[in-house]
Write a protein that holds these residues in place. Structure first.
Motif, PDB file in Angstrom:
ATOM      1  N   VAL A 136      11.575   2.375  -3.789  1.00 52.32           N
ATOM      2  CA  VAL A 136      11.775   1.241  -4.694  1.00 52.32           C
ATOM      3  C   VAL A 136      13.225   0.808  -4.584  1.00 52.32           C
ATOM      4  O   VAL A 136      14.138   1.619  -4.767  1.00 52.32           O
ATOM      5  CB  VAL A 136      11.454   1.609  -6.154  1.00 52.32           C
ATOM      6  CG1 VAL A 136      11.660   0.401  -7.060  1.00 52.32           C
ATOM      7  CG2 VAL A 136      10.023   2.136  -6.280  1.00 52.32           C
ATOM      8  N   ARG A 137      13.439  -0.466  -4.291  1.00 49.18           N
ATOM      9  CA  ARG A 137      14.806  -0.995  -4.215  1.00 49.18           C
ATOM     10  C   ARG A 137      15.253  -1.475  -5.584  1.00 49.18           C
ATOM     11  O   ARG A 137      14.494  -2.056  -6.353  1.00 49.18           O
ATOM     12  CB  ARG A 137      14.852  -2.146  -3.216  1.00 49.18           C
ATOM     13  CG  ARG A 137      16.267  -2.545  -2.797  1.00 49.18           C
ATOM     14  CD  ARG A 137      16.880  -3.597  -3.682  1.00 49.18           C
ATOM     15  NE  ARG A 137      16.362  -4.921  -3.425  1.00 49.18           N
ATOM     16  CZ  ARG A 137      16.639  -5.972  -4.172  1.00 49.18           C
ATOM     17  NH1 ARG A 137      17.375  -5.848  -5.272  1.00 49.18           N
ATOM     18  NH2 ARG A 137      16.127  -7.147  -3.883  1.00 49.18           N
ATOM     19  N   SER A 138      16.514  -1.226  -5.911  1.00 47.09           N
ATOM     20  CA  SER A 138      17.098  -1.723  -7.158  1.00 47.09           C
ATOM     21  C   SER A 138      18.499  -2.232  -6.861  1.00 47.09           C
ATOM     22  O   SER A 138      18.974  -2.200  -5.721  1.00 47.09           O
ATOM     23  CB  SER A 138      17.138  -0.610  -8.208  1.00 47.09           C
ATOM     24  OG  SER A 138      17.940   0.468  -7.763  1.00 47.09           O
ATOM     25  N   VAL A 178       0.873  -1.170   0.000  1.00 41.73           N
ATOM     26  CA  VAL A 178       0.000   0.000   0.000  1.00 41.73           C
ATOM     27  C   VAL A 178       0.911   1.222   0.000  1.00 41.73           C
ATOM     28  O   VAL A 178       1.756   1.370   0.879  1.00 41.73           O
ATOM     29  CB  VAL A 178      -0.931   0.011   1.218  1.00 41.73           C
ATOM     30  CG1 VAL A 178      -1.766   1.283   1.238  1.00 41.73           C
ATOM     31  CG2 VAL A 178      -1.837  -1.219   1.202  1.00 41.73           C
ATOM     32  N   ALA A 179       0.760   2.059  -1.013  1.00 38.09           N
ATOM     33  CA  ALA A 179       1.658   3.203  -1.150  1.00 38.09           C
ATOM     34  C   ALA A 179       1.315   4.320  -0.184  1.00 38.09           C
ATOM     35  O   ALA A 179       2.085   5.269  -0.046  1.00 38.09           O
ATOM     36  CB  ALA A 179       1.613   3.723  -2.596  1.00 38.09           C
ATOM     37  N   VAL A 231       9.260  -2.925  -3.133  1.00 43.24           N
ATOM     38  CA  VAL A 231       8.604  -1.617  -3.121  1.00 43.24           C
ATOM     39  C   VAL A 231       7.940  -1.447  -1.762  1.00 43.24           C
ATOM     40  O   VAL A 231       7.554  -2.416  -1.122  1.00 43.24           O
ATOM     41  CB  VAL A 231       7.563  -1.481  -4.253  1.00 43.24           C
ATOM     42  CG1 VAL A 231       8.221  -1.573  -5.616  1.00 43.24           C
ATOM     43  CG2 VAL A 231       6.464  -2.535  -4.124  1.00 43.24           C
ATOM     44  N   ALA A 232       7.801  -0.197  -1.331  1.00 44.85           N
ATOM     45  CA  ALA A 232       7.212   0.039  -0.006  1.00 44.85           C
ATOM     46  C   ALA A 232       6.638   1.439   0.071  1.00 44.85           C
ATOM     47  O   ALA A 232       7.287   2.409  -0.346  1.00 44.85           O
ATOM     48  CB  ALA A 232       8.254  -0.158   1.094  1.00 44.85           C
ATOM     49  N   GLY A 233       5.428   1.554   0.592  1.00 43.56           N
ATOM     50  CA  GLY A 233       4.913   2.842   1.019  1.00 43.56           C
ATOM     51  C   GLY A 233       5.574   3.200   2.331  1.00 43.56           C
ATOM     52  O   GLY A 233       5.616   2.386   3.260  1.00 43.56           O
ATOM     53  N   ILE A 234       6.120   4.402   2.444  1.00 42.67           N
ATOM     54  CA  ILE A 234       6.940   4.751   3.610  1.00 42.67           C
ATOM     55  C   ILE A 234       6.366   5.927   4.390  1.00 42.67           C
ATOM     56  O   ILE A 234       7.045   6.503   5.238  1.00 42.67           O
ATOM     57  CB  ILE A 234       8.390   5.053   3.185  1.00 42.67           C
ATOM     58  CG1 ILE A 234       8.443   6.174   2.134  1.00 42.67           C
ATOM     59  CG2 ILE A 234       9.067   3.787   2.675  1.00 42.67           C
ATOM     60  CD1 ILE A 234       9.860   6.601   1.769  1.00 42.67           C
TER      61      ILE A 234
END
Length: 532
Positions: free
Chosen positions: A404-406, A329-330, A388-391
Motif C-alpha cells: 500500500v502506497r502512502s 488482485v491481492a 495498492v498492489a498484490g505483489i
C-alpha cells in the motif's frame, strides 16, 4: 524456498533512499473469517524525494531473478509529462532487505505488467511515453531487465491490461486505446517475434471515454478470454461493453452493463475465480450521478452473467458510496486457495485514507475482511491507499503479500512510503491436547490458482485417511494428459504444481483442461484454463 541476500551495488546512486527495513504489527479491523487480530508490516520503504511520490504505480514482475521470491518495480510519479522519473527494481527475499537492486529512468504512471506476450516464461511490461508522440512501449521481461523499448506502438494513450488470446488462434492479443478520453480500441497480435502492427482488430466506438479502461478474462465461462471496455455517453450514462472471445471473436459487443452514472468502469479489474464457482469474475467501480457516487463491486461471471451487482465493495458515507481510488488482485493472501481483492480509498476532503481486503471463496461477501486506515500507521500519513498492489510472495514465506502506497507529511515537506504487508495462513487452526493434526473429514479439491494460467498453476486438496489417491489432468475430450499423483497418501493437506506439460514432458497447447482426484470411493473434478 529461501531467497539469498544480494550484494548491494552502486550504493552512491541510491543515497537519497532511506528504506526502513523493520517489521511491526498493525492492529486493524478484521472479520472473523480472516482469523487474525493483527497483520505484519514486514517492510517500509520511504523515499525522501519530496517532489515526486514513490510507488505510483507499484508493478509486480513475478520472480524475474528465479530465486523463489516475487519482485517488483516502484515508480516515482513524475510531476509532468516531460519530467524524468527514477524507478527502482526491488528483488524479494527471505527476509527482504528493502535495498534497490536497479534503477530505471523512463517508467511512468501508466506502466503495468501485460503478461508474457512472447512466451519466454517471463512477464513483460507496457509503458506509456508522451514524447516524441503518444506511444505505448513494450519492454520484454527476463533475468536482465532494462527500461528501453523493445517494441513501440505509436498513437496510443491507453491504460494497460494483460494480453490474451481473444480469437483462439494460438497467439496473444494486446488491446490498446487510441485515447483514454475517447477513441478507437485497437487490438495487436503478439508472438515470439513480438508485437505486430498494424492492429489485427479495431473497435470503432465513438462513445465519450470509450477505451478509458480495459480488462481481459473469461467472463462468460466458455473457456475463451474476453475483452471488457469501459465508456460513457454523457454525465449520467456509463457502460462496460463485453466482447466474447473465441474462434468467432469480432468487434461487435455481445453483452453490456449500464449504469446511470458518470465514469462507471473507471475501475475495471479481472479477479479470476473470486467466489470459487469455477468462473472468472470482474470488479467494476467508479461512477458519479448528480454529485453522488453509485455502488460498485464484483459481478460474478459465467454463462449467467448479468447486470446485477453481486458484491458491493464500496461503503456508503454521507450521501454516496466511496469509489475505489485503486484496486488490485491481492493474490491468495490468506492461503485458502482463492484469489483475494485489495481496494484503496482516498477522500481528501474527509481526510479518509484506507485499504481493505475482501477474501475470496464461496463465502465472499460485501464486508471487508481486513480494514486498514491511515490512523493505524505510524507517522502522519495521507494518501494511504492511493495505490495498492498484490505483489506475490515477496518475503519468501510461501504466501502472497500486498503493498500500500502512502504519503507522509512532515512540516513543509512530504515523501512517499510503500508499506509491505504479509499474507497469513488462514487454514491454520488451534488443536486440543488430544489431537496434534488438523485432519480433514472429506476430500476437498480446491480451485487451481492462478486460473487462467501460463505457464504453471497450483492445485491443492485435502484428503481424510490413509488411502490410494490419483490426481490426473484431462483435456476437453476426456483424454488423459498428465498424472500428477498416483500413490498412497497419509491424511492431510496437499499442494502440487503443474507446469503445463503432458506425461512425456511436452508442453500442452492453450485450452480448457479438467483435473480429477480419485480417493477411495470419492472423486471430484474441476476446470482450469491454460492461456499462452
Amino acid at each position: 524456498m529461501k531467497c539469498p541476500k544480494r550484494v548491494f551495488l552502486a550504493l552512491i546512486s541510491f543515497l537519497a533512499i532511506s528504506p526502513l527495513a523493520h517489521a511491526d504489527w498493525i492492529k486493524g479491523e478484521f472479520s472473523e473469517k480472516a482469523g487474525i487480530d493483527s497483520i505484519e508490516r514486514f517492510l517500509v520503504i520511504r523515499d525522501i524525494d519530496s517532489c515526486r511520490i514513490m510507488g505510483d504505480p507499484i508493478i509486480p514482475l513475478g520472480d524475474i531473478n528465479q530465486d523463489g521470491c516475487s519482485d517488483i518495480i516502484l515508480v516515482r510519479k513524475a510531476a509532468g509529462c516531460l519530467d524524468t522519473n527514477s524507478s527502482f527494481l526491488c528483488y524479494g527475499g527471505n527476509p527482504p532487505d528493502g535495498i534497490f537492486d536497479q534503477v530505471f529512468h523512463r517508467f511512468r504512471i501508466i506502466a503495468a505488467n501485460i503478461g508474457d506476450i512472447n512466451g519466454d516464461g517471463f512477464d513483460d511490461l507496457g509503458n506509456f511515453q508522451c514524447t516524441p508522440d503518444w506511444r505505448t512501449e513494450i519492454l520484454l521481461g527476463g533475468t536482465v531487465l532494462d527500461d528501453s523499448a523493445d517494441y513501440v506502438i505509436s498513437g496510443t494513450l491507453s491504460f494497460l491490461c494483460r494480453a490474451a488470446d481473444l480469437d483462439n488462434d494460438g497467439f496473444l492479443e494486446l488491446p490498446l486505446s487510441t485515447n483514454i478520453n475517447g477513441g478507437f480500441v485497437n487490438i495487436y497480435q503478439s508472438d515470439a517475434a513480438g508485437i505486430h502492427t498494424p492492429a489485427e482488430y479495431s473497435i470503432p466506438d465513438t462513445s465519450k471515454g470509450f477505451g478509458g479502461n480495459l480488462a481481459t478474462g473469461d467472463f462468460n465461462g466458455d473457456g475463451y478470454p474476453d475483452l471488457a471496455v469501459a465508456a460513457y455517453l454523457n454525465r449520467d450514462s456509463s457502460f462496460v461493453k463485453f466482447y466474447w472471445g473465441g474462434p468467432d471473436f469480432d468487434t461487435i459487443p455481445d453483452f453490456e452493463i449500464w449504469r446511470k452514472a458518470t465514469l462507471f468502469g473507471e475501475t475495471l479489474l479481472p479477479l479470476g475465480d473470486f467466489n470459487g464457482d469455477g468462473y472468472e469474475d470482474i470488479l467494476i467501480d467508479g461512477g458519479v450521478t448528480d454529485g453522488y457516487s453509485i455502488p460498485g463491486g464484483v459481478f460474478f461471471g459465467g454463462p449467467d452473467i448479468d447486470n446485477n451487482l453481486d458484491i458491493v465493495t464500496n461503503r456508503f458515507i454521507y450521501s454516496g458510496y466511496l469509489s475505489a481510488r485503486s484496486a488490485s488482485v491481492a493474490g491468495d493472501v490468506n492461503n485458502d486457495g482463492y484469489p483475494d481483492l485489495l481496494i484503496g480509498v482516498v477522500v481528501e476532503n474527509a481526510s479518509l485514507y484506507e485499504a481493505k481486503v475482501f477474501l475470496g471463496g464461496p463465502d465472499a461477501d460485501s464486508v471487508p475482511d481486513v480494514y486498514l486506515s491511515n490512523a493505524l500507521i505510524t507517522h502522519r500519513q495521507t494518501d494511504f491507499g492511493a495505490v495498492v498492489a498484490g505483489i506475490g510472495d515477496f518475503n519468501g514465506d510461501g504466501i502472497d503479500d500486498f503493498a500500500v502506497r502512502s504519503r507522509t507529511t512532515s512540516g513543509c515537506c512530504c515523501w512517499g512510503e510503500v508499506n509491505f504487508f504479509a499474507g497469513w495462513d488462514g487454514k491454520v487452526t488451534d488443536v486440543d491436547g488430544e489431537s496434534q493434526l488438523n485432519i480433514p473429514r472429506n476430500i476437498d479439491l480446491r480451485q487451481n490458482y492462478p486460473n487462467p494460467f501460463n505457464p504453471g498453476t497450483r492445485i491443492e486438496f485435502d484428503q481424510p485417511r490413509m488411502q490410494a489417491v490419483r490426481l490426473a489432468i484431462y483435456d476437453v475430450l476426456g483424454r488423459l494428459v498428465r498424472v500428477l499423483i498416483d500413490s498412497e497418501l497419509a491424511p492431510g493437506h496437499y499442494r502440487i504444481d503443474w507446469d503445463g506439460s503432458d506425461n512425456r514432458g511436452n508442453p500442452v497447447a492453450t485450452g480448457v483442461f479438467f483435473y480429477r482426484i480419485d480417493a477411495g470411493e470419492q472423486s471430484e473434478t474441476r476446470k482450469m484454463i491454460l492461456i499462452k
